[in-house]
Design a protein around this motif. Structure first.
Motif, PDB file in Angstrom:
ATOM      1  N   PRO A 343       0.839  -1.075  -0.002  1.00 43.33           N
ATOM      2  CA  PRO A 343       0.013  -0.010   0.038  1.00 43.33           C
ATOM      3  C   PRO A 343       0.921   1.210   0.044  1.00 43.33           C
ATOM      4  O   PRO A 343       0.347   2.309  -0.401  1.00 43.33           O
ATOM      5  CB  PRO A 343      -0.738  -0.146   1.344  1.00 43.33           C
ATOM      6  N   ALA A 344       2.133   1.318   0.288  1.00 47.47           N
ATOM      7  CA  ALA A 344       2.966   2.339   0.466  1.00 47.47           C
ATOM      8  C   ALA A 344       3.134   2.875  -1.176  1.00 47.47           C
ATOM      9  O   ALA A 344       3.670   3.949  -1.250  1.00 47.47           O
ATOM     10  CB  ALA A 344       4.443   2.118   0.998  1.00 47.47           C
ATOM     11  N   GLN A 345       2.735   2.109  -2.220  1.00 48.27           N
ATOM     12  CA  GLN A 345       3.101   2.437  -3.535  1.00 48.27           C
ATOM     13  C   GLN A 345       2.001   3.195  -4.035  1.00 48.27           C
ATOM     14  O   GLN A 345       1.974   3.733  -5.064  1.00 48.27           O
ATOM     15  CB  GLN A 345       3.124   1.248  -4.332  1.00 48.27           C
ATOM     16  N   LEU A 346       0.764   3.517  -3.229  1.00 49.31           N
ATOM     17  CA  LEU A 346      -0.580   4.150  -3.724  1.00 49.31           C
ATOM     18  C   LEU A 346      -0.180   5.635  -3.773  1.00 49.31           C
ATOM     19  O   LEU A 346       0.600   6.056  -2.788  1.00 49.31           O
ATOM     20  CB  LEU A 346      -1.533   3.913  -2.918  1.00 49.31           C
ATOM     21  N   PRO A 347      -0.623   6.380  -4.637  1.00 50.15           N
ATOM     22  CA  PRO A 347      -0.589   7.750  -4.874  1.00 50.15           C
ATOM     23  C   PRO A 347      -1.304   8.326  -3.528  1.00 50.15           C
ATOM     24  O   PRO A 347      -2.203   7.769  -3.064  1.00 50.15           O
ATOM     25  CB  PRO A 347      -1.310   8.084  -6.048  1.00 50.15           C
ATOM     26  N   HIS A 348      -0.933   9.399  -3.081  1.00 53.43           N
ATOM     27  CA  HIS A 348      -1.513  10.329  -1.898  1.00 53.43           C
ATOM     28  C   HIS A 348      -2.798  10.896  -2.276  1.00 53.43           C
ATOM     29  O   HIS A 348      -3.733  11.078  -1.071  1.00 53.43           O
ATOM     30  CB  HIS A 348      -0.599  11.231  -1.370  1.00 53.43           C
ATOM     31  N   GLN A 349      -3.073  11.244  -3.486  1.00 58.19           N
ATOM     32  CA  GLN A 349      -4.265  11.874  -3.897  1.00 58.19           C
ATOM     33  C   GLN A 349      -5.346  10.961  -4.223  1.00 58.19           C
ATOM     34  O   GLN A 349      -4.900  10.494  -5.410  1.00 58.19           O
ATOM     35  CB  GLN A 349      -4.107  13.025  -4.879  1.00 58.19           C
ATOM     36  N   PRO A 350      -6.403  10.723  -3.684  1.00 57.16           N
ATOM     37  CA  PRO A 350      -7.275   9.896  -4.415  1.00 57.16           C
ATOM     38  C   PRO A 350      -8.242  10.386  -5.601  1.00 57.16           C
ATOM     39  O   PRO A 350      -8.337  11.731  -5.607  1.00 57.16           O
ATOM     40  CB  PRO A 350      -8.517   9.519  -3.237  1.00 57.16           C
ATOM     41  N   GLY A 351      -8.772   9.656  -6.652  1.00 56.12           N
ATOM     42  CA  GLY A 351      -9.195  10.286  -7.593  1.00 56.12           C
ATOM     43  C   GLY A 351     -10.886  10.588  -7.327  1.00 56.12           C
ATOM     44  O   GLY A 351     -11.343   9.793  -6.668  1.00 56.12           O
ATOM     45  N   THR A 352     -11.301  11.465  -8.000  1.00 57.57           N
ATOM     46  CA  THR A 352     -12.804  11.887  -7.874  1.00 57.57           C
ATOM     47  C   THR A 352     -13.330  11.690  -9.261  1.00 57.57           C
ATOM     48  O   THR A 352     -12.741  11.501 -10.208  1.00 57.57           O
ATOM     49  CB  THR A 352     -12.968  13.187  -7.267  1.00 57.57           C
ATOM     50  N   GLY A 353     -14.787  11.622  -9.346  1.00 56.87           N
ATOM     51  CA  GLY A 353     -15.470  11.895 -10.930  1.00 56.87           C
ATOM     52  C   GLY A 353     -15.693  10.371 -11.362  1.00 56.87           C
ATOM     53  O   GLY A 353     -15.988  10.338 -12.380  1.00 56.87           O
ATOM     54  N   ASN A 354     -15.462   9.426 -10.347  1.00 57.40           N
ATOM     55  CA  ASN A 354     -15.538   7.939 -10.821  1.00 57.40           C
ATOM     56  C   ASN A 354     -16.975   7.507 -11.020  1.00 57.40           C
ATOM     57  O   ASN A 354     -18.044   8.031 -10.174  1.00 57.40           O
ATOM     58  CB  ASN A 354     -15.061   6.932 -10.094  1.00 57.40           C
ATOM     59  N   GLY A 355     -17.473   7.060 -12.124  1.00 57.33           N
ATOM     60  CA  GLY A 355     -18.953   7.013 -12.472  1.00 57.33           C
ATOM     61  C   GLY A 355     -19.524   5.676 -11.965  1.00 57.33           C
ATOM     62  O   GLY A 355     -19.124   4.664 -12.733  1.00 57.33           O
ATOM     63  N   LEU A 356     -20.558   5.687 -10.982  1.00 57.73           N
ATOM     64  CA  LEU A 356     -21.165   4.674 -10.433  1.00 57.73           C
ATOM     65  C   LEU A 356     -22.142   3.863 -11.440  1.00 57.73           C
ATOM     66  O   LEU A 356     -22.055   2.780 -11.813  1.00 57.73           O
ATOM     67  CB  LEU A 356     -21.791   4.921  -9.229  1.00 57.73           C
ATOM     68  N   TYR A 357     -22.858   4.882 -12.098  1.00 57.48           N
ATOM     69  CA  TYR A 357     -23.866   4.336 -13.022  1.00 57.48           C
ATOM     70  C   TYR A 357     -23.224   3.818 -14.192  1.00 57.48           C
ATOM     71  O   TYR A 357     -23.647   2.482 -14.927  1.00 57.48           O
ATOM     72  CB  TYR A 357     -24.699   5.498 -13.516  1.00 57.48           C
ATOM     73  N   ASP A 358     -22.090   4.257 -14.723  1.00 56.27           N
ATOM     74  CA  ASP A 358     -21.520   3.650 -15.756  1.00 56.27           C
ATOM     75  C   ASP A 358     -20.927   2.180 -15.694  1.00 56.27           C
ATOM     76  O   ASP A 358     -21.122   1.294 -16.147  1.00 56.27           O
ATOM     77  CB  ASP A 358     -20.152   4.545 -16.211  1.00 56.27           C
ATOM     78  N   ASN A 359     -20.284   2.230 -14.132  1.00 59.34           N
ATOM     79  CA  ASN A 359     -19.774   1.063 -13.530  1.00 59.34           C
ATOM     80  C   ASN A 359     -20.578  -0.229 -13.766  1.00 59.34           C
ATOM     81  O   ASN A 359     -20.676  -1.231 -14.213  1.00 59.34           O
ATOM     82  CB  ASN A 359     -19.259   1.153 -12.323  1.00 59.34           C
ATOM     83  N   VAL A 360     -21.855  -0.018 -12.945  1.00 57.22           N
ATOM     84  CA  VAL A 360     -22.894  -0.825 -12.797  1.00 57.22           C
ATOM     85  C   VAL A 360     -23.764  -1.340 -13.902  1.00 57.22           C
ATOM     86  O   VAL A 360     -23.776  -2.463 -14.446  1.00 57.22           O
ATOM     87  CB  VAL A 360     -23.962  -0.390 -11.859  1.00 57.22           C
ATOM     88  N   PHE A 361     -24.193  -0.357 -14.893  1.00 56.26           N
ATOM     89  CA  PHE A 361     -24.865  -0.746 -16.066  1.00 56.26           C
ATOM     90  C   PHE A 361     -23.901  -1.149 -17.176  1.00 56.26           C
ATOM     91  O   PHE A 361     -24.367  -2.176 -17.983  1.00 56.26           O
ATOM     92  CB  PHE A 361     -25.563   0.467 -16.612  1.00 56.26           C
ATOM     93  N   THR A 362     -22.678  -0.801 -17.259  1.00 53.65           N
ATOM     94  CA  THR A 362     -21.967  -1.194 -18.392  1.00 53.65           C
ATOM     95  C   THR A 362     -21.515  -2.868 -18.080  1.00 53.65           C
ATOM     96  O   THR A 362     -21.515  -3.594 -19.014  1.00 53.65           O
ATOM     97  CB  THR A 362     -20.770  -0.316 -18.562  1.00 53.65           C
ATOM     98  N   ALA A 363     -21.067  -2.937 -16.779  1.00 51.93           N
ATOM     99  CA  ALA A 363     -20.827  -3.933 -16.440  1.00 51.93           C
ATOM    100  C   ALA A 363     -21.995  -5.099 -16.629  1.00 51.93           C
ATOM    101  O   ALA A 363     -21.609  -6.354 -16.811  1.00 51.93           O
ATOM    102  CB  ALA A 363     -20.387  -4.226 -14.904  1.00 51.93           C
ATOM    103  N   ARG A 364     -22.943  -4.849 -16.233  1.00 50.42           N
ATOM    104  CA  ARG A 364     -24.198  -5.436 -16.368  1.00 50.42           C
ATOM    105  C   ARG A 364     -24.682  -5.963 -17.877  1.00 50.42           C
ATOM    106  O   ARG A 364     -24.834  -7.091 -18.356  1.00 50.42           O
ATOM    107  CB  ARG A 364     -25.609  -4.879 -15.798  1.00 50.42           C
ATOM    108  N   SER A 365     -24.180  -5.021 -18.740  1.00 55.13           N
ATOM    109  CA  SER A 365     -24.318  -5.282 -20.157  1.00 55.13           C
ATOM    110  C   SER A 365     -23.309  -6.195 -20.468  1.00 55.13           C
ATOM    111  O   SER A 365     -23.925  -7.291 -21.555  1.00 55.13           O
ATOM    112  CB  SER A 365     -24.289  -4.057 -20.858  1.00 55.13           C
ATOM    113  N   ALA A 366     -21.945  -6.121 -20.037  1.00 54.34           N
ATOM    114  CA  ALA A 366     -21.244  -6.813 -20.435  1.00 54.34           C
ATOM    115  C   ALA A 366     -21.222  -8.549 -20.199  1.00 54.34           C
ATOM    116  O   ALA A 366     -21.147  -9.450 -20.918  1.00 54.34           O
ATOM    117  CB  ALA A 366     -19.993  -6.549 -19.916  1.00 54.34           C
ATOM    118  N   GLN A 367     -22.016  -8.580 -19.109  1.00 57.88           N
ATOM    119  CA  GLN A 367     -22.583  -9.940 -18.459  1.00 57.88           C
ATOM    120  C   GLN A 367     -23.641 -10.445 -19.261  1.00 57.88           C
ATOM    121  O   GLN A 367     -23.537 -11.701 -19.315  1.00 57.88           O
ATOM    122  CB  GLN A 367     -22.749  -9.824 -16.828  1.00 57.88           C
ATOM    123  N   GLN A 368     -24.412 -10.018 -19.959  1.00 56.61           N
ATOM    124  CA  GLN A 368     -25.527 -10.320 -20.726  1.00 56.61           C
ATOM    125  C   GLN A 368     -24.948 -10.348 -22.239  1.00 56.61           C
ATOM    126  O   GLN A 368     -26.024 -10.639 -22.867  1.00 56.61           O
ATOM    127  CB  GLN A 368     -26.987  -9.145 -20.449  1.00 56.61           C
TER     128      GLN A 368
END
Length: 457
Positions: A343-368
């Motif tokens: 974990p010491a290799q991780l960047p100190h600044q976390p990222g923002t703006g990650n898309g939950l809807y893109d994550n859930v619905f695109t992954a669901r589409s890929a599974q189907q």
């Protein structure tokens, strides 16, 4: 004698009816209480059923809540009336109305404190990512408006540009300066490098109807990008989910990819591997519990997810993008230690703006998805480099499948790296990619064994 008998009857009548025994009174009260509780529970259950039933035809949250409230009031009142009759109470109508109003008030209070409260998120996650000064936007024929960043080639540009295809789905890329700076170094080889935020993530457009986030849309966007930049062929750098997206693109556009680099790729087919590996499982127990605390048992998340199965637009109105993305960014920050060995290799600044809807619905589409991507790739001789780490949370089997599917592929393992290899062994990792792109011998030995690559190997 007759007068005495009549007098005794008169005295008995004056004493009034006999009171029930204490035990019977307690049993009667217990019956009333039990039936009342059941009436309240029935009202709540009917309210939930009506809420989701109406959601199949309507998307207005106010209408869904009004229907649920009315259903709760009527169902609980009906149960209260039944309880009053069974218990032989006086004024069953009044009792029924009281039960209905009480059940509805309790439901409103519980929902206000749970389902109607925002999803948990860290304060830093509620801010939009800072847009780079040179960020630009594509308006594509697919209808997507995507943010992108171009790192021009140093010197004469080679004909095939490099497109970085990010992970997630839904992870922001354009504003991730550590990532753009690292892979931007490939411009020194004469490549134009493009970073873009996929639809629904980062600085790119969000959709009012999350059902529009599909694997097919992401593939179409990627091809529209190729056409927009005027490239006959392009080099794809797919990371994690981006590897899966790149594979799907190659399957449908085999002549448009000059070379492909897959870093810790997600499965070629999500339909075959719906559970490619649990990132949370690589966390220590305390951190697992910390990450899990965001989702399991959260009434708003459960209601949102269930609503999304029925009516994505209604789900989007219940939980808007800003709230959903802040929640998702907070979750990603909690599981980030599982993407590296140390974990010491991780960047100190976390990222923002990650898309939950893109994550859930695109992954669901890929599974189907019904396309047999693996069969299409089996005849694709595009040169491919597959990179993985010994601490990669993605299972070995779907990773090895890339090697056995792509005829002209080379697999390389970095035993002391995790899913994000650039954080653990940046120089060897970059040198391996550079050598592959230039057609030179790789600086590390390829992994040819079907046995998993593990840390310390």
């Amino acid at each position: 004698m007759v007068r005495r008998h009549m007098a005794s009857e008169s005295a008995a009548g004056a004493a009034g009816p006999r009171r029930p025994l204490p035990g019977r009174r307690l049993a009667r009260y217990a019956l009333i209480g039990l039936l009342t509780v059941l009436a309240v529970i029935a009202g709540w259950a009917v309210a939930a059923l009506v809420f989701f039933a109406v959601a199949a035809a309507a998307s207005t949250i106010g209408l869904l809540l009004a229907a649920a409230v009315a259903a709760c009031l009527l169902a609980a009142a009906g149960g209260g009336r039944l309880a009053a009759k069974l218990a032989r109470l006086a004024h069953p109508g009044r009792y029924a109305a009281g039960v209905g109003l009480a059940a509805t008030a309790l439901l409103a209070g519980v929902c206000s404190a749970t389902v109607l409260q925002p999803l948990p998120s860290a304060p830093w996650a509620r801010h939009q990512p800072a847009a780079p000064a040179d960020v630009r936007y594509w308006r594509l024929p697919t209808g997507s408006r995507l943010a992108y960043l171009e790192v021009p080639a140093r010197g004469p540009a080679r004909p095939d540009p490099v497109i970085f295809v990010g992970g997630g789905p839904g992870e922001e890329d354009v504003a991730d300066t550590s990532q753009t700076r690292f892979f931007g170094q490939l411009s020194q080889l004469g490549y134009n490098i493009y970073f873009y935020d996929q639809l629904g993530s980062g600085l790119s457009q969000r959709l009012a109807n999350p059902a529009g986030y599909t694997l097919a849309r992401q593939v179409a966007d990627l091809d529209a990008i190729r056409q927009r930049i005027g490239a006959r062929q392009m080099i794809l750098l797919g990371s994690s989910w981006g590897g899966s997206l790149a594979a799907s693109y190659m399957a449908s556009h085999p002549r448009d990819v000059a070379k492909a680099v897959f870093t810790s790729p997600a499965p070629i087919s999500y339909a075959q591997w719906p559970d490619p590996g649990s990132v949370i499982s690589r966390l220590p127990p305390a951190q697992q519990q910390h990450a899990d605390s965001l989702i399991p048992g959260n009434p708003r998340f459960i209601a949102w997810y269930a609503l999304g199965q029925i009516n994505p637009v209604a789900a989007h109105r219940l939980v808007p993008d800003a709230e959903a993305d802040a929640f998702f960014s907070t979750f990603l920050q909690r599981i980030e230690p599982a993407t590296v060995c140390d974990p010491a290799q991780l960047p100190h600044q976390p990222g923002t703006g990650n898309g939950l809807y893109d994550n859930v619905f695109t992954a669901r589409s890929a599974q189907q998805a019904h396309t047999d991507t693996r069969a299409l790739l089996a005849s694709d001789h595009t040169p491919a480099l597959i990179l993985t780490g010994g601490c990669n949370y993605i299972k070995w089997a779907p990773t090895w499948q890339y090697k056995t599917t792509l005829p002209s592929s080379t697999l390389v393992c970095f035993p002391d790296a995790g899913n994000v290899i650039s954080l653990a062994q940046p120089r060897p990792y970059l040198q391996t990619i550079e050598s592959f792109l230039l057609g030179k011998p790789l600086p590390v030995r390829p992994w040819t064994s079907a046995h998993p690559c593990q840390r310390g190997a």
